[in-house]
Enzyme design. Sequence first.
Site, mmCIF file in Angstrom:
data_model
loop_
_atom_site.group_PDB
_atom_site.id
_atom_site.type_symbol
_atom_site.label_atom_id
_atom_site.label_comp_id
_atom_site.label_asym_id
_atom_site.label_seq_id
_atom_site.Cartn_x
_atom_site.Cartn_y
_atom_site.Cartn_z
ATOM 1 N N ASP A 16 -7.732 -31.777 -17.210
ATOM 2 C CA ASP A 16 -6.436 -31.096 -17.250
ATOM 3 C C ASP A 16 -5.348 -31.948 -16.608
ATOM 4 O OD1 ASP A 16 -4.669 -29.085 -17.756
ATOM 5 O OD2 ASP A 16 -5.395 -27.702 -16.231
ATOM 6 N N HIS A 210 -1.116 -22.666 -11.456
ATOM 7 C CA HIS A 210 -0.205 -23.808 -11.376
ATOM 8 C C HIS A 210 0.861 -23.545 -10.315
ATOM 9 C CE1 HIS A 210 -1.144 -26.104 -15.321
ATOM 10 N NE2 HIS A 210 -2.215 -25.464 -14.903
ATOM 11 N N CYS A 241 1.437 -28.462 -18.507
ATOM 12 C CA CYS A 241 1.120 -27.882 -19.811
ATOM 13 C C CYS A 241 2.170 -28.335 -20.805
ATOM 14 C CB CYS A 241 1.087 -26.357 -19.727
ATOM 15 S SG CYS A 241 0.828 -25.597 -21.338
ATOM 16 N N ASN A 250 -1.115 -28.584 -11.778
ATOM 17 C CA ASN A 250 -2.028 -27.641 -11.150
ATOM 18 C C ASN A 250 -1.835 -27.706 -9.640
ATOM 19 O OD1 ASN A 250 -4.058 -26.953 -13.461
ATOM 20 N ND2 ASN A 250 -3.763 -29.154 -13.580
#
Length: 301
Positions: A16, A210, A241, A250
């Site tokens: 991620d 987040h 994102c 994050n």
Amino acid sequence: MGLPSKARIVEVGPRDGLQNESGPVIETSIKVELINRLAQAGINHIEAASFVSPKWVPQMGDAAQVMAGITRKAGVAYAALTPNMRGAEGAIVARADEVAIFSAASESFTRKNINCSIAESIERFIPVVEAAKKNNVRIRGYVSTVLGCPYEGEIDPAQVAAVARELLDMGCYEISLGDTIGVGTPVKARKMLARVANEVPVNQLAAHFHDTYGQALANLYAVMQDGVSVIDTSVAGLGGCPYAKGASGNVATEDVVYMLNGLGIETGIDLDKLVPIGNWITQQIGRTNGSKVGLAMACGE
């Protein structure tokens, strides 16, 4: 309920955190070294790769090579995100210990993100889940936009609960609840969790918050008081994102571990080993370290 005595950190930085990096594709050797260093720091659950089309996510195009290159440490689970059957097959061949599937609590977000409805997204994962079960690979589920959506705004907690329940019924052993754009606040986070916990036991839920508005640690503390003991984090706060405008990374692993240490909650992670990893990876990819603890401890050296 009170705070847990132990917490499991799921490190999502290698997947991620790195998947949305613009610029040149990060070398496979750097990704491999990042994963190995994280395991050596005591992290026992690492999302190592994403088996997606390199056309859509160029940074994850070397997923198989990354999984082949890591030095597997006993007791560490190496997970992979698998958006479809082809991805699942790749992850299984690459000996992923776990595959992750994902949907969202927002119809608009799901359409923008994976070009289908929530119901269709869950339907698509049925063969993925079957393949994983057949190969004795665990399945983890993600629900995005649980505390707000860039297109729909407020999200009804009942919708989050319904999607989480579907993923549980499909065979996911754990459901990670994602505040994808970081708009949640502690009261909203607790209300959402209370509704979801009617459908999914709290010990099968994880928090993936987040830090866009600087609320992630407060939100995590809030849901931990209600029994959540699994937290998704990203070293140096890497990530974001691509479909959520302004969504910063994050929550930083270092910041969460520092908070948990202060609360007397065991993680098994060595913060003194972890902090240099965040400084190293951000230097490698030309990013600023998003961890306040990482920056503070580096200044104190």
